[in-house]
Design a protein around this motif. Structure first.
Motif, PDB file in Angstrom:
ATOM      1  N   GLY A 141       3.689   4.808 -15.327  1.00 26.20           N
ATOM      2  CA  GLY A 141       5.044   4.636 -14.491  1.00 26.20           C
ATOM      3  C   GLY A 141       6.285   4.473 -14.902  1.00 26.20           C
ATOM      4  O   GLY A 141       6.581   4.353 -16.197  1.00 26.20           O
ATOM      5  N   ILE A 142       7.282   3.800 -14.137  1.00 23.73           N
ATOM      6  CA  ILE A 142       8.746   3.721 -14.654  1.00 23.73           C
ATOM      7  C   ILE A 142       8.671   2.565 -15.792  1.00 23.73           C
ATOM      8  O   ILE A 142       9.206   2.726 -16.495  1.00 23.73           O
ATOM      9  CB  ILE A 142       9.423   3.259 -13.371  1.00 23.73           C
ATOM     10  N   LEU A 164       5.844   2.042 -10.376  1.00 24.83           N
ATOM     11  CA  LEU A 164       6.396   1.205 -11.318  1.00 24.83           C
ATOM     12  C   LEU A 164       5.419   1.261 -12.590  1.00 24.83           C
ATOM     13  O   LEU A 164       5.903   1.180 -13.675  1.00 24.83           O
ATOM     14  CB  LEU A 164       6.589  -0.272 -10.644  1.00 24.83           C
ATOM     15  N   GLY A 165       4.139   0.933 -12.422  1.00 23.19           N
ATOM     16  CA  GLY A 165       3.362   0.670 -13.539  1.00 23.19           C
ATOM     17  C   GLY A 165       2.587   1.657 -13.736  1.00 23.19           C
ATOM     18  O   GLY A 165       2.363   2.029 -15.154  1.00 23.19           O
ATOM     19  N   GLY A 185       0.671  -1.188   0.056  1.00 27.66           N
ATOM     20  CA  GLY A 185       0.044  -0.029   0.075  1.00 27.66           C
ATOM     21  C   GLY A 185       0.786   1.399   0.132  1.00 27.66           C
ATOM     22  O   GLY A 185       0.225   2.259   0.109  1.00 27.66           O
ATOM     23  N   SER A 186       2.005   1.066  -0.176  1.00 24.95           N
ATOM     24  CA  SER A 186       2.817   2.191  -0.015  1.00 24.95           C
ATOM     25  C   SER A 186       3.238   3.247  -1.415  1.00 24.95           C
ATOM     26  O   SER A 186       3.786   4.167  -1.335  1.00 24.95           O
ATOM     27  CB  SER A 186       4.393   1.771   0.519  1.00 24.95           C
ATOM     28  N   GLY A 187       2.576   2.349  -2.251  1.00 24.63           N
ATOM     29  CA  GLY A 187       2.835   3.046  -3.886  1.00 24.63           C
ATOM     30  C   GLY A 187       3.826   2.469  -5.032  1.00 24.63           C
ATOM     31  O   GLY A 187       3.898   3.267  -5.825  1.00 24.63           O
ATOM     32  N   VAL A 233      11.942 -10.412 -20.861  1.00 24.82           N
ATOM     33  CA  VAL A 233      11.396  -9.749 -19.859  1.00 24.82           C
ATOM     34  C   VAL A 233      10.930 -10.263 -18.641  1.00 24.82           C
ATOM     35  O   VAL A 233      10.399 -11.391 -18.761  1.00 24.82           O
ATOM     36  CB  VAL A 233      10.091  -8.914 -20.182  1.00 24.82           C
ATOM     37  N   SER A 234      11.321  -9.859 -17.319  1.00 25.74           N
ATOM     38  CA  SER A 234      10.890 -10.547 -16.057  1.00 25.74           C
ATOM     39  C   SER A 234      10.279  -9.587 -15.289  1.00 25.74           C
ATOM     40  O   SER A 234      10.780  -8.352 -15.185  1.00 25.74           O
ATOM     41  CB  SER A 234      11.898 -11.240 -15.268  1.00 25.74           C
ATOM     42  N   TYR A 235       9.114  -9.542 -14.632  1.00 31.17           N
ATOM     43  CA  TYR A 235       8.691  -8.827 -13.467  1.00 31.17           C
ATOM     44  C   TYR A 235       8.860  -9.440 -12.086  1.00 31.17           C
ATOM     45  O   TYR A 235       7.973 -10.211 -11.983  1.00 31.17           O
ATOM     46  CB  TYR A 235       7.377  -8.409 -13.770  1.00 31.17           C
ATOM     47  N   ILE A 236       9.873  -9.108 -11.570  1.00 30.89           N
ATOM     48  CA  ILE A 236      10.009 -10.018 -10.175  1.00 30.89           C
ATOM     49  C   ILE A 236       9.803  -9.396  -8.997  1.00 30.89           C
ATOM     50  O   ILE A 236       9.784  -8.140  -8.603  1.00 30.89           O
ATOM     51  CB  ILE A 236      11.671 -10.263 -10.324  1.00 30.89           C
TER      52      ILE A 236
END
Length: 174
Positions: free
Chosen positions: A108-109, A94-95, A87-89, A133-136
């Protein structure tokens, strides 16, 4: 390129509508004209970059991420790591949103970096590129690729191997 091992940026997100309805208050204040935040009444912390509640996505990207993407395009390995409690953003930063039609100013980033990387690729038509691509996600000390349904944490490599290899031009975004 100047070698700086780690830079830390803090982004203070605004209260969510449900938090406002519950009369909750922001507990982190940005000290004007500094790179400091104050938590509570008097606990000050200094960072490389500080973004207040009204900071825009493009401001965060241009200040912190664009130089890293430029370095990546030049051949350097880069890591972007978003850390914070639920919940911190992090996801917003990022997205930018959960739908494909997110307005440009809300992106986002990750979408901004991808656009910049593929723009650079399109400008170098005589060069062959391979993009993986990975989204870790790191949660409870476990790694999980959010794009790979069957990927186990032991199959995800974020460090160099025993021979010191990390691959060529790696951009990690966590």
């Amino acid at each position: 390129m100047e070698e700086i091992p780690v830079r830390v940026a803090v982004r203070v997100r605004p209260l969510l509508p449900k938090e406002i309805l519950r009369h909750q208050h922001v507990c982190v204040r940005v000290v004007p004209n500094t790179q400091q935040v104050i938590i509570g009444k008097d606990r000050a912390f200094t960072f490389d970059f500080v973004f207040g509640q009204k900071s825009a996505q493009d401001q965060v990207y241009a200040t912190c991420i664009k130089p890293l993407v430029s370095s990546f395009i030049e051949g350097y390995n880069v890591t972007i790591f978003a850390y914070g409690q639920t919940g911190s953003g992090k996801t917003y930063t990022l997205g930018g949103g959960h739908v494909v039609s997110t307005a440009d100013e809300e992106k986002g980033i990750i979408p901004r970096a991808i656009n910049e990387i593929f723009q650079s690729i399109s400008e170098h038509q005589n060069t062959e590129f391979t993009v993986k691509v990975s989204y870790i996600e790191v949660y409870k000390e476990e790694l999980r690729d959010l794009l790979g349904h069957e990927t186990s944490s032991k199959d995800i490599h974020i460090r160099e191997d025993e021979k010191g290899n990390t691959g060529k031009n790696i951009l990690y975004i966590f």
